[in-house]
Design a protein around this motif. Structure first.
Motif, PDB file in Angstrom:
ATOM      1  N   PHE B 243       0.832  -1.194   0.000  1.00 33.92           N
ATOM      2  CA  PHE B 243       0.000   0.000   0.000  1.00 33.92           C
ATOM      3  C   PHE B 243       0.874   1.254   0.000  1.00 33.92           C
ATOM      4  O   PHE B 243       0.615   2.202  -0.750  1.00 33.92           O
ATOM      5  CB  PHE B 243      -0.929  -0.017   1.218  1.00 33.92           C
ATOM      6  N   GLY B 244       1.927   1.229   0.807  1.00 33.73           N
ATOM      7  CA  GLY B 244       2.853   2.355   0.820  1.00 33.73           C
ATOM      8  C   GLY B 244       3.465   2.590  -0.550  1.00 33.73           C
ATOM      9  O   GLY B 244       3.597   3.726  -1.013  1.00 33.73           O
ATOM     10  N   MET B 245       3.792   1.472  -1.211  1.00 37.20           N
ATOM     11  CA  MET B 245       4.375   1.596  -2.546  1.00 37.20           C
ATOM     12  C   MET B 245       3.381   2.168  -3.539  1.00 37.20           C
ATOM     13  O   MET B 245       3.739   2.985  -4.383  1.00 37.20           O
ATOM     14  CB  MET B 245       4.836   0.226  -3.031  1.00 37.20           C
ATOM     15  N   LEU B 246       2.130   1.723  -3.414  1.00 33.60           N
ATOM     16  CA  LEU B 246       1.104   2.236  -4.326  1.00 33.60           C
ATOM     17  C   LEU B 246       0.951   3.741  -4.164  1.00 33.60           C
ATOM     18  O   LEU B 246       0.821   4.473  -5.142  1.00 33.60           O
ATOM     19  CB  LEU B 246      -0.241   1.559  -4.059  1.00 33.60           C
ATOM     20  N   LEU B 247       0.982   4.212  -2.906  1.00 39.78           N
ATOM     21  CA  LEU B 247       0.794   5.641  -2.661  1.00 39.78           C
ATOM     22  C   LEU B 247       1.844   6.454  -3.412  1.00 39.78           C
ATOM     23  O   LEU B 247       1.564   7.501  -3.972  1.00 39.78           O
ATOM     24  CB  LEU B 247       0.898   5.938  -1.165  1.00 39.78           C
ATOM     25  N   GLY B 248       3.080   5.958  -3.421  1.00 43.30           N
ATOM     26  CA  GLY B 248       4.137   6.739  -4.037  1.00 43.30           C
ATOM     27  C   GLY B 248       4.505   6.281  -5.426  1.00 43.30           C
ATOM     28  O   GLY B 248       5.061   7.044  -6.212  1.00 43.30           O
ATOM     29  N   GLY B 249       4.204   5.044  -5.724  1.00 44.14           N
ATOM     30  CA  GLY B 249       4.788   4.496  -6.944  1.00 44.14           C
ATOM     31  C   GLY B 249       3.812   4.153  -8.042  1.00 44.14           C
ATOM     32  O   GLY B 249       4.130   3.411  -8.959  1.00 44.14           O
ATOM     33  N   ALA B 250       2.596   4.684  -7.946  1.00 48.04           N
ATOM     34  CA  ALA B 250       1.626   4.357  -8.981  1.00 48.04           C
ATOM     35  C   ALA B 250       1.756   5.294 -10.177  1.00 48.04           C
ATOM     36  O   ALA B 250       0.857   5.385 -11.002  1.00 48.04           O
ATOM     37  CB  ALA B 250       0.218   4.407  -8.413  1.00 48.04           C
ATOM     38  N   ALA B 251       2.884   5.990 -10.277  1.00 45.03           N
ATOM     39  CA  ALA B 251       3.049   7.016 -11.308  1.00 45.03           C
ATOM     40  C   ALA B 251       2.809   6.482 -12.716  1.00 45.03           C
ATOM     41  O   ALA B 251       2.136   7.118 -13.531  1.00 45.03           O
ATOM     42  CB  ALA B 251       4.450   7.607 -11.208  1.00 45.03           C
ATOM     43  N   LEU B 252       3.351   5.285 -12.956  1.00 39.28           N
ATOM     44  CA  LEU B 252       3.244   4.717 -14.299  1.00 39.28           C
ATOM     45  C   LEU B 252       1.784   4.473 -14.668  1.00 39.28           C
ATOM     46  O   LEU B 252       1.311   4.868 -15.737  1.00 39.28           O
ATOM     47  CB  LEU B 252       4.019   3.395 -14.315  1.00 39.28           C
TER      48      LEU B 252
END
Lengths: 328, 329
Positions: B243-252
């Motif tokens: 979830f933490g990754m999604l918050l920051g890493g959903a850029a693509l």
């Protein structure tokens, strides 16, 4: 005599990638109603496997009951459905496990672990189950106020009391106690055994007590069976086996206990080790360690011989091949 | 417990300082002159020089960083070099969209990953388990943007069921959310599934499962109340991390679906060398990541009473030691 449990020719195997482990080989055992039977044997003799198979707790894969029957009050437990088995587990037959440290679910309150057993079998409301649970806790000497606590807040002896409370929650007719005191220190051992004894006399429960402590058997059982490498090699009443043990292994077991009235420097162990159950010897399983072994012991499996009513021995010294054994 | 939470909140301050420092210096040393980006290639030398002075770019790097951080501690994240808008309201404006997408994505991942993981553990080494394993590997290996494009091709272009991009308002929000949520959810689902499976296999082998069976409980109940509850800690951990990754890493994914989220906004700011915007977004995302991690750690206390006791007794301990202590308590 009426037997509550009648095991006939039970075979249990674990089929692993490294070969078949023959944990229980053609075991026959009977337990009269209300009595208590001590099952004695070394670590790895198959005692726990035998106990678990009575409740059909052997998980496939890798373990399975490969043959024989387990008659409980006239019903073959190996043949009934899983649903029917669920009704027997905990209600008719229940089990006390070896290691109280790992036998309780760490994330469930102690009270819940007892009351879920009650709720599974008795048609009661959750308040009634709760009340029964508190009674059980009181019975095993734990303050019912502690029902809301978790196992990690209890000491080892208290955890074992909880395990006992779970096992006795539905007044089972048969209690299987798998080394109930092995993981506990001696003072707690005595308390726990006393507790089981009292509860048994109050509830009239029959018991299969598994242990490798002969002293525990002497104090708690009327019948004894000695298990070696997955087989019962001698069984009979407590007196038969303790005073008149005939099998060389039984004799060896008793000889290895130091006597109070003799001054010995060294204990007398039985030489050698229990054979690997994945690779059992031919003939009598005990012959590689037996001082009396003859040629016939190496190639032929001894059959059960009844020495006196109820006292059975599995050894060529006493069987139909007695003459062949003597002749050599 | 409160003491523990307070301690963890204080520990976020050095994290944020570290993040801002790194991002600041990476941006400062990366090639390209921000003033030219702002004024255009044809701008005169004088106007560029004037702009440099206005932005304080002629100062020493450390002085600039110090000035920036003093402003930040006053609550002033500066204004965009490109649009002259204030940073904080912009970031706060985009962030909820990212949160919506992340929550939808993680829900998809949990709904797919946890049940399949449990099933695959219960039926270990059967065809069910094998298929789940293969699907899991595909899910992990498949690049998100590619899956996103495939989904768009199928559901938007060919079937025309769902919008291919943008974020709908009101009732149109849900249809516009489905494709991006599926896209980011499937990758996470695979790791959650693998973790659920191995954690379930571990708890299935425990002695207390025998105890539960010996009570005569039904298998489904044992799976839920005894196996799954004990398997939860690693599952919660991986869900929190994902979830933490999604918050920051959903850029693509946000870019593919033109989702107006913080990730996409940050990428655009980086392209424009809009330093205050990038810094503001990065620090905000780092803060959110720390908050999510803290929430996961607090959640542990509710999943496992032994960890709760630990929080109470010592007012805080690092996470790495928990499993160890769990095994040795």
């Amino acid at each position: 005599m009426d037997n509550i449990l009648d095991i006939k020719d039970l075979v249990v195997r674990y089929e692993t990638e490294d070969g078949i482990v023959r944990a229980v080989n053609s075991v026959s055992l009977e337990l009269p109603k209300g009595a208590s039977l001590g099952l004695v044997g070394e670590t790895g003799a198959g005692k726990t496997t035998l106990a678990k198979s009575v409740l059909r707790l052997i998980q496939w894969p890798p373990g399975k009951i490969a043959g024989g029957s387990i008659m409980y009050q006239g019903e073959d437990l190996t043949a009934i459905s899983e649903d029917a088995m669920c009704k027997i587990r905990g209600k008719e037959i229940s089990m006390i496990f070896q290691d109280p440290m790992t036998a309780l679910n760490p994330v469930m309150t102690v009270g819940k672990q007892i009351s879920e057993a009650i709720a599974a079998h008795e048609n009661v409301s959750s308040e009634q189950a709760d009340e029964k649970m508190r009674e059980m806790l009181t019975m095993v000497g734990i303050d019912p106020e502690r029902a809301g606590e978790y196992p990690h807040q209890f000491s080892g002896g208290m955890k074992q009391r909880v395990v006992i409370a779970i096992a006795l929650a539905c007044n089972p007719r048969l209690l299987i106690a798998d080394e109930p005191t092995t993981a506990l220190d001696v003072t707690i051992q005595a308390q726990v055994l006393e507790l089981i004894k009292n509860l048994r006399s109050r509830l009239g429960t029959s018991m299969l007590l598994i242990t490798h402590d002969l002293g525990v058997v002497a104090q708690n059982c009327e019948y004894v069976a000695i298990m070696y490498a997955g087989e019962i090699i001698e069984k009979g009443s407590l007196r038969d086996v303790f005073k008149n043990g005939l099998h060389p292994y039984t004799k060896g077991l008793f000889a290895s206990i130091p006597k109070l009235n003799e001054d010995v420097d060294r204990l007398k162990p039985i030489d050698g080790l229990m054979p690997d159950p994945a690779n059992l010897p031919e003939g009598c399983k005990f012959h590689p360690r037996c001082s009396m072994a003859k040629e016939i012991c190496r190639c032929q499996i001894p059959e059960q011989t009844e020495i006196s009513p109820g006292h059975m021995v599995c050894c060529h010294c006493f069987g139909s091949h007695k003459d062949a054994w003597k002749g050599e | 417990m409160h003491k523990y939470i307070g301690k963890r909140l204080l520990m976020m301050i050095p994290v944020l300082i570290g993040v801002s420092f790194l991002v600041f210096f990476i941006l400062a040393v990366s090639p390209g002159d921000p003033t030219r980006m702002i004024l255009g290639q044809q701008a005169s030398e004088e106007s560029i020089q004037a702009m440099r002075e206005e932005l304080g770019l002629d100062n020493n790097l450390f002085v600039r960083y110090f000035n920036y951080m003093t402003d930040v501690f006053r609550g002033d994240f500066g204004t965009s070099w490109k649009t002259q808008l204030e940073v904080l309201p912009q970031v706060l404006g985009y962030f909820p969209n990212t949160v919506i997408l992340s929550i939808a994505g993680i829900l998809v991942a949990i709904l797919i990953g946890v049940p399949i993981g449990i099933l695959s553990a219960k039926r270990q080494y059967t065809w069910v388990d094998n298929i789940a394993t293969v699907l899991g590997l595909i899910g992990v290996a498949m690049p998100n943007f590619w899956l996103g494009l495939l989904l768009v091709m199928l559901f938007s272009v060919n079937l025309g069921w769902l919008p291919s991009s943008g974020m709908g308002e009101g009732a149109a929000l849900l249809p516009s959310l489905i494709l991006p949520a599926l896209t980011i959810g499937t990758g996470c689902a695979a790791s959650i599934m693998r973790m659920t499976r191995s954690s379930m296999l571990e708890s299935m082998r425990q002695d207390y499962i025998d105890t539960a069976r010996a009570k005569g409980l039904k298998e489904g109940y044992i799976t839920r109340m005894h196996m799954f509850k004990n398997a939860l800690i690693p599952i919660v951990t991986i869900i929190g991390l994902q979830f933490g990754m999604l918050l920051g890493g959903a850029a693509l994914t946000e870019t593919i679906f033109s989702w107006p989220g913080l990730g996409r906004f940050m990428i655009e700011s980086i392209k424009a060398k809009d330093m205050p915007m990038v810094l503001g977004s990065a620090m905000f995302l780092a803060l959110m990541y720390s908050v999510v991690n803290l929430l996961v750690d607090i959640l542990y206390a509710y999943v496992d009473p032994r960890i709760k006791a630990q929080y109470h007794s010592m007012g805080g301990k690092k996470r790495g030691s928990k499993r160890f202590e769990k095994q040795h308590s």
